[in-house]
Design a protein around this motif. Structure first.
Motif, PDB file in Angstrom:
ATOM      1  N   GLN A 296       0.878  -1.173   0.000  1.00  0.00           N
ATOM      2  CA  GLN A 296       0.000   0.000   0.000  1.00  0.00           C
ATOM      3  C   GLN A 296       0.912   1.219   0.000  1.00  0.00           C
ATOM      4  N   GLY A 297       1.175   1.743  -1.189  1.00  0.00           N
ATOM      5  CA  GLY A 297       2.188   2.783  -1.312  1.00  0.00           C
ATOM      6  C   GLY A 297       3.551   2.191  -1.002  1.00  0.00           C
ATOM      7  N   ASN A 298       4.306   2.865  -0.134  1.00  0.00           N
ATOM      8  CA  ASN A 298       5.604   2.349   0.295  1.00  0.00           C
ATOM      9  C   ASN A 298       5.505   1.629   1.639  1.00  0.00           C
ATOM     10  N   TYR A 299       4.412   0.907   1.819  1.00  0.00           N
ATOM     11  CA  TYR A 299       4.201   0.124   3.031  1.00  0.00           C
ATOM     12  C   TYR A 299       3.877  -1.314   2.652  1.00  0.00           C
ATOM     13  N   LEU A 300       4.356  -2.226   3.469  1.00  0.00           N
ATOM     14  CA  LEU A 300       3.976  -3.622   3.342  1.00  0.00           C
ATOM     15  C   LEU A 300       2.919  -3.909   4.396  1.00  0.00           C
ATOM     16  N   ILE A 301       1.783  -4.407   3.961  1.00  0.00           N
ATOM     17  CA  ILE A 301       0.668  -4.666   4.864  1.00  0.00           C
ATOM     18  C   ILE A 301       0.560  -6.171   5.094  1.00  0.00           C
ATOM     19  N   VAL A 302       0.513  -6.558   6.356  1.00  0.00           N
ATOM     20  CA  VAL A 302       0.282  -7.959   6.728  1.00  0.00           C
ATOM     21  C   VAL A 302      -1.020  -7.987   7.513  1.00  0.00           C
ATOM     22  N   LYS A 303      -2.030  -8.637   6.935  1.00  0.00           N
ATOM     23  CA  LYS A 303      -3.376  -8.628   7.510  1.00  0.00           C
ATOM     24  C   LYS A 303      -3.834 -10.066   7.774  1.00  0.00           C
ATOM     25  N   ASN A 304      -4.359 -10.309   8.947  1.00  0.00           N
ATOM     26  CA  ASN A 304      -4.899 -11.637   9.248  1.00  0.00           C
ATOM     27  C   ASN A 304      -6.232 -11.521   9.989  1.00  0.00           C
ATOM     28  N   ASN A 305      -7.096 -12.541   9.788  1.00  0.00           N
ATOM     29  CA  ASN A 305      -8.362 -12.544  10.516  1.00  0.00           C
ATOM     30  C   ASN A 305      -8.094 -12.754  12.002  1.00  0.00           C
ATOM     31  N   LEU A 306      -8.919 -12.146  12.823  1.00  0.00           N
ATOM     32  CA  LEU A 306      -8.700 -12.135  14.269  1.00  0.00           C
ATOM     33  C   LEU A 306      -9.564 -13.181  14.948  1.00  0.00           C
ATOM     34  N   GLN A 307      -8.915 -14.142  15.584  1.00  0.00           N
ATOM     35  CA  GLN A 307      -9.610 -15.186  16.346  1.00  0.00           C
ATOM     36  C   GLN A 307      -8.719 -15.579  17.528  1.00  0.00           C
ATOM     37  N   PRO A 308      -8.604 -14.674  18.495  1.00  0.00           N
ATOM     38  CA  PRO A 308      -7.661 -14.852  19.604  1.00  0.00           C
ATOM     39  C   PRO A 308      -7.926 -16.094  20.435  1.00  0.00           C
ATOM     40  N   LYS A 309      -6.836 -16.655  20.938  1.00  0.00           N
ATOM     41  CA  LYS A 309      -6.935 -17.820  21.817  1.00  0.00           C
ATOM     42  C   LYS A 309      -7.499 -17.382  23.169  1.00  0.00           C
ATOM     43  N   ILE A 310      -8.466 -18.105  23.653  1.00  0.00           N
ATOM     44  CA  ILE A 310      -9.103 -17.762  24.930  1.00  0.00           C
ATOM     45  C   ILE A 310      -8.138 -17.960  26.089  1.00  0.00           C
ATOM     46  N   SER A 311      -7.350 -19.016  26.023  1.00  0.00           N
ATOM     47  CA  SER A 311      -6.439 -19.349  27.122  1.00  0.00           C
ATOM     48  C   SER A 311      -5.153 -18.546  27.089  1.00  0.00           C
ATOM     49  N   MET A 312      -5.027 -17.687  26.088  1.00  0.00           N
ATOM     50  CA  MET A 312      -3.777 -16.941  25.924  1.00  0.00           C
ATOM     51  C   MET A 312      -3.609 -15.925  27.044  1.00  0.00           C
ATOM     52  N   GLY A 313      -2.463 -15.948  27.703  1.00  0.00           N
ATOM     53  CA  GLY A 313      -2.175 -14.990  28.772  1.00  0.00           C
ATOM     54  C   GLY A 313      -1.866 -13.612  28.200  1.00  0.00           C
ATOM     55  N   HIS A 314      -1.538 -12.692  29.075  1.00  0.00           N
ATOM     56  CA  HIS A 314      -1.207 -11.328  28.654  1.00  0.00           C
ATOM     57  C   HIS A 314       0.089 -11.318  27.859  1.00  0.00           C
ATOM     58  N   SER A 315       0.033 -10.709  26.682  1.00  0.00           N
ATOM     59  CA  SER A 315       1.216 -10.643  25.824  1.00  0.00           C
ATOM     60  C   SER A 315       2.106  -9.475  26.243  1.00  0.00           C
ATOM     61  N   THR A 316       3.414  -9.709  26.239  1.00  0.00           N
ATOM     62  CA  THR A 316       4.368  -8.640  26.573  1.00  0.00           C
ATOM     63  C   THR A 316       4.580  -7.706  25.396  1.00  0.00           C
ATOM     64  N   GLY A 317       4.297  -8.206  24.178  1.00  0.00           N
ATOM     65  CA  GLY A 317       4.505  -7.386  22.985  1.00  0.00           C
ATOM     66  C   GLY A 317       5.958  -7.075  22.729  1.00  0.00           C
ATOM     67  N   LEU A 318       6.873  -7.877  23.283  1.00  0.00           N
ATOM     68  CA  LEU A 318       8.302  -7.594  23.177  1.00  0.00           C
ATOM     69  C   LEU A 318       8.773  -7.620  21.731  1.00  0.00           C
ATOM     70  N   GLY A 319       8.283  -8.595  20.962  1.00  0.00           N
ATOM     71  CA  GLY A 319       8.719  -8.698  19.563  1.00  0.00           C
ATOM     72  C   GLY A 319       8.375  -7.466  18.760  1.00  0.00           C
ATOM     73  N   LEU A 320       7.144  -6.959  18.916  1.00  0.00           N
ATOM     74  CA  LEU A 320       6.708  -5.777  18.177  1.00  0.00           C
ATOM     75  C   LEU A 320       7.427  -4.523  18.678  1.00  0.00           C
ATOM     76  N   LYS A 321       7.691  -4.458  19.987  1.00  0.00           N
ATOM     77  CA  LYS A 321       8.441  -3.314  20.534  1.00  0.00           C
ATOM     78  C   LYS A 321       9.857  -3.285  19.978  1.00  0.00           C
ATOM     79  N   ASN A 322      10.498  -4.455  19.923  1.00  0.00           N
ATOM     80  CA  ASN A 322      11.847  -4.532  19.363  1.00  0.00           C
ATOM     81  C   ASN A 322      11.855  -4.150  17.895  1.00  0.00           C
ATOM     82  N   LEU A 323      10.825  -4.563  17.169  1.00  0.00           N
ATOM     83  CA  LEU A 323      10.736  -4.217  15.753  1.00  0.00           C
ATOM     84  C   LEU A 323      10.605  -2.707  15.578  1.00  0.00           C
ATOM     85  N   THR A 324       9.802  -2.081  16.420  1.00  0.00           N
ATOM     86  CA  THR A 324       9.647  -0.624  16.371  1.00  0.00           C
ATOM     87  C   THR A 324      10.969   0.074  16.664  1.00  0.00           C
TER      88      THR A 324
END
Length: 354
Positions: A296-324
């Motif tokens: 989309q212009g000079n951006y790469l878009i990665v889109k996925n349908n959202l169906q979160p795991k119920i048993s999933m604990g709180h995410s730290t988001g470390l991977g996305l923070k490191n990427l930023t």
């Protein structure tokens, strides 16, 4: 521009300490010179202390006026006429400003001092001599402040570079750790073990793609950027392993024009985003996960349908923070991560190569 912005250059505590020492030095020189030259002889030590204290108070007040004026002007010149672009021009401008400000402050303080205690000497001569003294003193003060600011800024830049280097090393470690994650290794070897007896050809392909993943990690982990083409090739290997595990319940599509393949992004960016999608969403026969990758212009878009795991604990988001953080080290644009009602979008800036 306000006083707070000036204290970003030099803290009030450091400025106060500097002005006290500077004012004390100036007063000692002036008082002793006047005494030994016969211009204003000191009658006794008590009178010397009185002259020193009175002069120190006046000089300290004048010093604050001069120092803040100088610092405001230095900050202004750093923007419009930095040393690296116009050294001689800056010296002339700063010299003229220093003398002008010094003369204005000198006239004001000489008039006030004369009002408090009239001078015995001719007032015109006092104005001239004080203007000369203030001008010389202010030129000296500007020189010291410029040198001090240059030293502190150089020290600050070195510390920032050191911190960035340490942070980058930590980010690289986190990225590498995520690639050799025991769960990923265990799951991959489990899948491979099952394939060996069922489909040797697919098992061989699995080994080839598995080795490609780790070879790519080792080749790019020290690099600040990788081409989109290499990232997409790596992504295909990564998703091949995941599809062996999840089968037809994990599907993806790619729609990226060839003109963008030579653009850059931090290495393993796609892996971080894809791992995030696979880790946090349910993937089964009744709820397949669909991942769309497009531009989309000079951006790469990665889109996925959202169906979160119920048993999933709180995410730290470390991977996305490191990427930023990795994006912040190579450019001004940052990735964006958006959660909608039915889908999740990762928006990765593509960097134009030179």
């Amino acid at each position: 521009m306000n006083v707070k912005s000036i204290h970003q250059l030099l803290s009030f505590k450091n400025l106060l300490q500097f002005l006290i020492g500077f004012s004390l030095g100036v007063q000692l020189i002036v008082i002793l010179y006047n005494h030994f030259s016969g211009y204003h002889v000191l009658s006794d030590f008590g009178y010397f202390l009185y002259r020193l204290f009175r002069g120190l108070v006046f000089t300290l007040i004048a010093g604050f006026l001069l120092a803040y004026s100088n610092l405001f002007f230095i900050r202004f010149l750093n923007r419009v006429s930095p040393w690296s672009l116009a050294t001689f021009k800056r010296i002339l401008i700063q010299l003229a400003f220093s003398v002008s400000v010094a003369m204005v402050v000198s006239v004001a303080f000489t008039s006030f001092a004369h009002f408090v205690t009239p001078y015995a000497e001719e007032l015109r001569g006092v104005y001239i001599s004080n203007a000369l003294i203030f001008s010389v003193v202010n030129i000296l003060m500007v020189s010291i402040l410029e040198g001090w600011l240059f030293f502190t800024q150089h020290k600050r830049v070195k510390q920032m570079a050191k911190n960035l280097e340490e942070e980058l090393s930590q980010i690289k470690f986190e990225v590498l750790k995520s690639q050799i994650n025991p769960h990923f290794m265990f799951n991959s070897l489990n899948v491979l073990s099952g394939l060996v007896n069922k489909d040797t050809q697919k098992a061989q392909q699995f080994i080839d793609e598995f080795s490609h993943i780790y070879r790519y990690v080792l080749e790019t982990i020290e690099q600040p950027v990788a081409t989109l083409e290499k990232e997409l090739n790596f992504m295909r290997s990564y998703l091949f392993l995941q599809q062996i595990r999840y089968g037809d319940y994990l599907v993806y599509s790619i729609s990226v024009p060839a003109s963008l393949l030579k653009f850059f992004l931090p290495p393993l960016s796609l892996q971080v985003v894809l791992e995030n999608a696979i880790k946090h969403n349910v993937i089964n026969e009744s709820m397949p996960l669909s991942i769309d990758i497009f531009s989309q212009g000079n951006y790469l878009i990665v889109k996925n349908n959202l169906q979160p795991k119920i048993s999933m604990g709180h995410s730290t988001g470390l991977g996305l923070k490191n990427l930023t953080k990795r994006y912040a080290m190579i450019g001004s644009e940052e990735p964006a991560f958006v959660v909608k009602t039915d889908y999740y979008i990762a928006k990765l800036p593509l960097i134009v190569g030179e």
